[in-house]
Design a protein around this motif. Structure first.
Motif, mmCIF file in Angstrom:
data_model
loop_
_atom_site.group_PDB
_atom_site.id
_atom_site.type_symbol
_atom_site.label_atom_id
_atom_site.label_comp_id
_atom_site.label_asym_id
_atom_site.label_seq_id
_atom_site.Cartn_x
_atom_site.Cartn_y
_atom_site.Cartn_z
ATOM 1 N N THR A 256 106.705 69.947 16.778
ATOM 2 C CA THR A 256 107.019 70.094 15.517
ATOM 3 C C THR A 256 108.508 68.991 15.674
ATOM 4 O O THR A 256 108.871 68.101 14.820
ATOM 5 N N ALA A 260 109.157 65.135 14.866
ATOM 6 C CA ALA A 260 110.182 64.722 13.596
ATOM 7 C C ALA A 260 111.122 63.808 14.583
ATOM 8 O O ALA A 260 111.570 62.947 13.484
ATOM 9 N N PRO A 264 110.939 60.408 11.775
ATOM 10 C CA PRO A 264 111.713 61.508 10.704
ATOM 11 C C PRO A 264 111.067 61.598 9.526
ATOM 12 O O PRO A 264 111.357 62.473 8.863
#
Length: 508
Positions: A256, A260, A264
């Motif tokens: 995760t 990200a 983003p």
């Protein structure tokens, strides 16, 4: 017969009570202790009140003890469900939720003589009280079995996910629970000859023995078993599971974080295709299995491993992608590689790297590109060491190395040849131009001073320049430059000599 059954009930109750007390004492060491002690305390209450119901002198006290069995039953069910939740890696249920049914049960059985919801009819039997169940009783039974079924499913699922060494923890837990469960099923749903006899409390002896043996034999019931999901969640590597169409099925916390970072604005990833989430640098990588190293857009470096999961028939059921950020590792590796080819004192390249570069440059020179080297030796260096000390001598070498590296092109190379000798490799530069540059360095060196405790120190150097000839080797080039250097030192030092292919030298 009655005496033997009372003894069995009482013995089972006392064993369960002792086990509950011993387990409760371990409550600070394991989250499984409290629910396990609740199970055994409920079993103790169930057994002891069953014994009291059999020895009661009249029907009234016997009925009272019979009703008193059910709070113990509720404790067993609640403790079992609590235990399975914790053991299977789930959060324990809130105490208020666990207590709802037992409290309602107590209220119902306390008022049952007036409304007969729990028992429609009660009478004396050969072994205590014989009762005709009512709707309240069957709701209680259904609730208990549903809760125990859910807990059993959780344990089985956790056992399938658990690491191999902890699967036996679940197996012995289930083995211990089978005997009283089977006894209760027989008591509730079969018409046994000895009506009024409940086999369940007696069979809790089996539970107590099995769970006691599992503790004594090192079957780790005192620890919450570790599941594969917990192991994967603890990994610092990013683990991603994709279906055959490239959609995310599961990701661990590290994945995760990685996703990200590369995207983003990606948001939640479960159900999305890999191409919708991953950076374009990474999307093509998933198509093939194996290991590869990919550099991200910001300079980070990732090691990717892609494994296709296959079913028994050979069809693909998905893909596991494991990614590791090796940016720091690659930086350290490059740093170590650089250190392996550098001189420890001066920071310029060492002799080994000089030989490798000359070998490579010689192939280019064979195609008609000139290649020259300048071999430099500090004049009277032994005298510098003898008078000023080796620390000052090292300082002189470091200063000269910095001066040379600051004066060469990016494609040039400065190497420490040995002791106070340096070699500068100048690809694409003929000998005469190399000599001119070397003479500039010589003048700069002579104009530079080194401050010492004994006063200001000025040093000079001598140099020999050579150009690789057609058909010549790196060893020939070094030999020619060394001969020119030797002649420069014999001629008075602080000068540059160029070696000719005929081994004669030209003075500068």
């Amino acid at each position: 017969m009655r005496t033997a059954i009372v003894a069995l009930y009482a013995g089972a109750g006392l064993i369960a009570l002792v086990y509950a007390a011993l387990t409760y004492r371990r409550r600070s060491g394991t989250p499984l202790a409290l629910p396990l002690s609740l199970v055994m305390a409920g079993a103790a209450g169930w057994s002891l009140t069953s014994a009291c119901a059999l020895v009661a002198p009249t029907f009234g006290p016997a009925l009272g003890f019979h009703y008193a069995i059910f709070p113990g039953v509720a404790m067993v069910v609640a403790g079992f469900f609590w235990h399975t939740m914790v053991a299977s890696g789930h959060r324990p249920p809130r105490p208020a939720l666990i207590l709802i049914e037992p409290l309602l049960l107590v209220a119902v059985i306390a008022t049952d003589p007036w409304h007969h919801t729990f028992y429609r009819k009660v009478e004396a039997g050969s072994f205590g009280v014989v009762a005709q169940p009512g709707p309240g009783y069957w709701v209680h039974v259904l609730y208990g079995y549903v809760l125990m079924a859910v807990g059993t499913v959780l344990v089985i699922r956790a056992m399938r996910r658990a690491v191999r060494g902890q699967r036996r923890t679940y197996r012995w837990f289930l083995v211990g629970a089978i005997a009283p469960t089977a006894g209760n099923l027989v008591t509730v749903f079969l018409d046994v000859d000895m009506r009024g006899l409940d086999l369940t409390p007696v069979l809790f002896l089996v539970t107590g023995v099995v769970w006691w043996w599992s503790d004594r034999s090192g079957v780790t019931s005192e620890r919450v078993p570790v599941t594969y999901a917990q192991v994967i969640s603890a990994l610092s590597d990013a683990v991603m599971v994709l279906d055959p169409h490239g959609r995310f099925l599961d990701v661990n916390p590290a994945a995760t974080k990685l996703l990200a970072a590369v995207n983003p604005a990606g948001g939640a990833v479960i159900g999305k295709r890999w191409q919708e989430v991953a950076d374009p640098h990474f999307t093509a990588m998933v198509a093939d299995t194996g290991q590869t190293t990919i550099s991200g857009p910001s300079g980070e470096v990732y090691d990717f491993r892609v494994v296709k999961i296959e079913a028994a028939d050979g069809s693909s059921t998905g893909t596991v992608v494991v990614a590791r950020d090796i940016t720091e590792l690659e930086r350290l590796r490059a740093e170590l590689t650089e250190q392996a080819v550098r001189d420890g004192l001066t920071g310029v390249y060492n002799r080994r790297q000089l030989d490798a570069v000359l070998e490579a440059q010689a192939h280019a020179a064979a195609e008609g590109h000139p290649l020259s080297i300048v071999m430099i030796d500090v004049d009277h260096f032994k005298a510098v060491n003898d008078r000023y000390g080796h620390a000052i001598g090292d300082q002189v070498l470091v200063h000269l190395a910095r001066q040379l590296t600051g004066s060469v092109r990016e494609c040039d190379m400065v190497a420490r040849y040995g002791g106070e000798e340096f070699v500068v490799v100048l690809p694409g530069v003929p000998a005469q131009a190399a000599a001119e540059r070397a003479d500039l360095w010589r003048r700069q060196c002579a104009a530079t001073s080194v401050e010492t405790p004994l006063g200001t120190l000025h040093v000079t150097f001598s140099a020999g320049v050579a150009q690789l000839t057609a058909g010549g080797s790196p060893d020939d080039l070094l030999r020619l430059a060394d001969e020119a250097l030797y002649r420069a030192k014999r001629a008075g030092r602080n000068q540059i000599l160029v070696a000719e292919p005929t081994s004669t030298s030209q003075h500068w």
